[in-house]
Design an enzyme around this catalytic site. Structure first.
Site, mmCIF file in Angstrom:
data_model
loop_
_atom_site.group_PDB
_atom_site.id
_atom_site.type_symbol
_atom_site.label_atom_id
_atom_site.label_comp_id
_atom_site.label_asym_id
_atom_site.label_seq_id
_atom_site.Cartn_x
_atom_site.Cartn_y
_atom_site.Cartn_z
ATOM 1 N N CYS A 35 -2.815 -0.883 -7.658
ATOM 2 C CA CYS A 35 -1.774 -1.258 -6.524
ATOM 3 C C CYS A 35 -0.614 0.114 -6.708
ATOM 4 O O CYS A 35 0.042 0.358 -5.580
ATOM 5 C CB CYS A 35 -1.023 -2.165 -6.475
ATOM 6 S SG CYS A 35 -0.064 -2.591 -8.068
ATOM 7 N N ASP A 37 2.070 0.110 -8.513
ATOM 8 C CA ASP A 37 3.273 -0.472 -8.985
ATOM 9 C C ASP A 37 3.099 -0.081 -10.316
ATOM 10 O O ASP A 37 2.608 -0.175 -11.281
ATOM 11 C CB ASP A 37 3.220 -2.055 -8.851
ATOM 12 C CG ASP A 37 3.263 -2.552 -7.393
ATOM 13 O OD1 ASP A 37 3.851 -1.672 -6.351
ATOM 14 O OD2 ASP A 37 2.777 -3.655 -7.073
ATOM 15 N N CYS A 60 4.459 -7.136 -7.743
ATOM 16 C CA CYS A 60 4.456 -8.404 -6.878
ATOM 17 C C CYS A 60 4.874 -9.509 -7.358
ATOM 18 O O CYS A 60 5.537 -9.571 -8.714
ATOM 19 C CB CYS A 60 2.881 -8.441 -6.543
ATOM 20 S SG CYS A 60 1.938 -8.993 -7.774
ATOM 21 N N CYS A 104 -1.922 -7.619 -12.434
ATOM 22 C CA CYS A 104 -0.544 -7.755 -12.179
ATOM 23 C C CYS A 104 -0.048 -8.589 -13.417
ATOM 24 O O CYS A 104 1.054 -8.037 -13.875
ATOM 25 C CB CYS A 104 -0.165 -8.732 -11.110
ATOM 26 S SG CYS A 104 -0.919 -7.967 -9.577
HETATM 27 FE FE1 FES Z 1 1.021 -4.432 -7.829
HETATM 28 FE FE2 FES Z 1 0.721 -6.951 -8.453
HETATM 29 S S1 FES Z 1 0.079 -6.164 -6.721
HETATM 30 S S2 FES Z 1 1.647 -5.502 -9.385
#
Ligand code: FES
Length: 140
Positions: A35, A37, A60, A104
């Site tokens: 993702c 992140d 998230c 995540c």
């Molecule tokens: Fe990116 Fe969960 S969707 S850390």
């Protein structure tokens, strides 16, 4: 929408240990390839115990909740205990998370692992980028 267990929802709605430690003994930063992140975990070590743990993430709700749980559980633990706690928390949380949210959660455990490694490297004078600190090597 994915269903989350109550304890995860509670940590998502009321996350603990958000922020950073200004003078950390170890920092771990990892990214979630799926993702994009990012997660950072900061630790402060006093004696042989983690006296403080904080996290910052662009992740998230699952990443926030699991980091909150993990940072809560490792406070007061030795580095060895923290590694065990991380493994036990993995088993507990991963079995209750939707499959697509597993990366995540592993953000938090991976970031903690790196923070502990950084602390240990600092203790031994070994630095990630440049190998052993030349000043450390001159000591003998
Ligand atoms: Fe990116 Fe969960 S969707 S850390």
């Amino acid at each position: 929408m994915a269903k989350y267990p109550k304890f995860l929802m509670e940590h998502f709605q009321n996350p603990r240990n958000v922020g950073e430690i200004s003078d950390p003994d170890g920092v771990g930063t990892v990214g979630n390839a799926s993702c994009g992140d990012i997660m950072q975990i900061f630790i402060k070590v006093n004696g042989d115990k983690i006296s403080e743990a904080k996290f910052k993430t662009f992740g998230c709700g699952a990443a926030i909740a699991t980091s909150s749980i993990l940072t809560e559980r490792i406070k007061g633990a030795t580095l060895e205990e923290a590694t065990k706690i991380s493994e036990e928390t993995s088993k507990e949380v991963l079995s209750q998370l939707p499959k697509e949210k597993v990366p995540c959660f592993t953000l938090a455990t991976d970031a903690l692992k790196l923070a502990i490694e950084e602390y240990r490297c600092k203790q031994t004078g070994f630095h990630e980028k440049g190998g052993f600190d030349s000043k450390e090597m001159e000591k003998d």
